[in-house]
Design an enzyme around this catalytic site. Structure first.
Site, short mmCIF file in Angstrom:
data_model
loop_
_atom_site.label_atom_id
_atom_site.label_comp_id
_atom_site.label_asym_id
_atom_site.label_seq_id
_atom_site.Cartn_x
_atom_site.Cartn_y
_atom_site.Cartn_z
NE ARG A 1 -34.52 -23.30 48.73
CZ ARG A 1 -33.48 -23.61 49.16
NH1 ARG A 1 -33.06 -23.53 50.45
NH2 ARG A 1 -32.87 -24.56 48.39
CG PHE B 1 -30.41 -28.10 55.92
CD1 PHE B 1 -30.66 -27.71 54.74
CD2 PHE B 1 -29.77 -29.29 55.73
CE1 PHE B 1 -30.69 -28.06 53.54
CE2 PHE B 1 -29.49 -29.96 54.68
CZ PHE B 1 -29.92 -29.40 53.42
CE1 TYR C 1 -24.38 -27.52 48.74
CE2 TYR C 1 -22.69 -28.61 49.26
CZ TYR C 1 -23.88 -28.26 49.27
OH TYR C 1 -24.88 -29.00 50.39
CE LYS C 2 -26.58 -24.89 50.57
NZ LYS C 2 -26.67 -25.31 52.17
CG ASP D 1 -24.81 -24.56 58.84
OD1 ASP D 1 -24.15 -23.95 57.84
OD2 ASP D 1 -25.04 -25.69 58.58
C1 LIG Z 1 -26.73 -26.74 52.36
C2 LIG Z 1 -26.82 -26.98 53.85
C3 LIG Z 1 -26.10 -28.01 54.21
C4 LIG Z 1 -25.33 -28.82 53.39
O1 LIG Z 1 -24.71 -29.85 53.97
P1 LIG Z 1 -23.70 -31.05 53.01
O2 LIG Z 1 -22.97 -31.85 54.17
O3 LIG Z 1 -23.07 -30.14 52.20
O4 LIG Z 1 -24.80 -31.90 52.33
C5 LIG Z 1 -26.17 -28.13 55.80
N1 LIG Z 1 -26.75 -27.31 56.66
C6 LIG Z 1 -27.25 -26.18 56.15
C7 LIG Z 1 -28.12 -25.29 56.81
C8 LIG Z 1 -27.68 -26.00 54.59
O5 LIG Z 1 -27.99 -24.94 54.30
#
Ligand SMILES: *Cc1c(COP(=O)(O)O)cnc(C)c1O
Length: 424
Positions: A383, A129, A224-225, A199
């Site tokens: 997705r 990401f 939030y996921k 992560d």
């Molecule tokens: C959703 C996600 C994030 C989100 O980071 P925020 O700081 O909440 O914007 C970070 N890393 C991964 C791998 C994600 O899937």
């Protein structure tokens, strides 16, 4: 092929089916985006209203003590811990995933460099990401480290050379849904003298994770996921107890101080994970996160993460089968691995043309997935995230059916489905 009637029979026999009632789902919607923003738990509006009207409105400043605001990050951390194989007192809910990653990467790099100053590389994947890569780049500028990227999972182990200090991976890839073997890669890292930072953004609440069994060093994850904590919910950070008391917090704010209300001029870290708090915490957002985590914990008496995982695999297997049967000849191909051990809780498809517009046409029909743009390495992605807490087998059937209709009628070619929005 599995029929709608078959799906309804599977729902009737599903021991997790009652959990759907814990959510407020908009009628007529099949929601396949819980991997981006989880659904509103039915308990959240009243919990937030109480936090506003009673805890804030009536309790005022007293609520830091009397309503338990002060230690919410630790208490919610202890609720999340069993979902990811962490122990009590090892995890806090705070800040964003990006910010937590900055903290844990900094700590991991310091530990690695204290043991061997030449270890100046953070190793990750190009397909990670982007915020994870951006944070590593920014931290590298501050701490004299450098981000190095590999192009495929198979190349990770061989890249763990003597100049590498930290291996930073996302357990389930956000774009492809491919899942790493956390234990094997953490072991390979340790054998090479490298620390392992994970992560769990697409793992926590979605797939079983055992941080202790995997031997991970540090982890972060998203609220939030799959934890359903609401837009911008606090994320979490975890440190293995072998580093407790010996890891740095680069954002040394007063909430991570050993005694914040002594108001001393020098920062002294709180023992353990509490030092990863920085400033005053977002109480209303923490209350919403608490409700979200409770929805996942509600599955514990019904078999917990193992039962959720079994249903998630059944849902994604079914979606793959229905799409491959019903949409054959329409140019879709599967990106997510078929092997269960390498699949997270999502299914990603690709098509050489129209991926964005197909997703928009599906959304107009009430089937909400999302689109992730491709680049030189990866194709455009349609997705679909599958949250077993609230999805039914019937929903999977409906989603595949709508996708088939969108493709058969060429509906996605309409101009309104081809205009790009800011958030995809
Ligand atoms: C959703 C996600 C994030 C989100 O980071 P925020 O700081 O909440 O914007 C970070 N890393 C991964 C791998 C994600 O899937």
């Amino acid at each position: 092929m599995t029929t709608l009637q078959d799906c309804r029979a599977m729902d009737a026999a599903d021991p997790l089916a009652p959990l759907r009632a814990l959510f407020e789902l908009p009628p007529g919607t099949v929601y396949l985006d819980g991997n981006s923003l989880g659904v509103l738990p039915a308990a959240t509006p009243a919990r937030i209203a109480r936090a506003v009207r009673e805890e804030w409105g009536q309790g005022l400043i007293r609520s830091w003590n009397e309503a338990g605001w002060f230690d919410l990050p630790q208490r919610i951390g202890d609720m999340i811990a069993p979902l990811v194989g962490a122990g009590p007192g090892e995890l806090v809910a705070t800040d964003s995933t990006s910010i937590n990653l900055f903290k844990v990467l900094s700590a991991a790099l310091s530990i690695a460099q204290a043991a061997a100053p030449a270890r100046r590389v953070i190793l990750s994947e190009r397909s990670n990401f982007p915020t994870d890569l951006y944070i590593a780049q920014g931290l590298g500028r501050l701490q004299g480290a450098q981000l190095r990227l590999v192009d495929e999972p198979g190349a990770i182990a061989a890249a763990l050379g003597p100049e590498v200090g930290v291996l930073m991976l996302t357990h389930v890839n956000y774009r492809t849904g491919e899942m790493h073997d956390m234990a094997t890669l953490s072991r390979a890292a340790h054998e090479a003298g490298v620390l392992a930072v994970w992560d769990l953004a697409h793992s926590a609440g979605a797939v079983p994770v055992d941080l202790h069994a995997a031997g991970a060093d540090f982890a972060v994850g998203c609220g939030y996921k799959y934890l359903n904590g609401g837009p911008g919910a606090p994320a979490f950070a975890w440190v293995h107890p072998r580093h407790a008391g010996a890891f740095e917090q680069p954002l040394s704010g007063w909430w991570g101080h050993a005694a914040p209300f002594e108001f001393t001029p020098d920062w002294r870290p709180a023992p353990g994970i509490a030092r990863y708090l920085c400033g005053t915490q977002p109480v209303l957002s923490l209350r919403a996160l608490e409700c979200g985590v409770e929805t996942v914990l509600a599955a514990q008496p019904l078999g917990g993460m193992a039962a959720l995982r079994a249903k998630s695999l059944a849902l994604t297997d079914l979606f793959i089968a229905l799409v491959e049967d019903g949409c054959a000849g329409h140019g879709l191909s599967l990106v997510t691995p078929r092997a269960h051990a390498r699949r997270g809780s999502q299914v990603c498809l690709t098509r050489s043309e129209g991926a964005y517009a197909i997703v928009q046409a599906l959304i107009a029909r009430g089937v909400i997935g999302d689109f992730r743009a491709g680049d030189a390495q990866l194709p455009d992605i349609l997705r679909f995230g599958f949250t077993p807490l609230y999805l039914r087998f019937e929903d999977v059937w409906q989603a595949a059916q709508q996708l088939r209709e969108v493709l058969e009628g060429g509906e996605w070619r309409r101009p309104e489905f081809n205009r790009r929005h800011a958030v995809t």
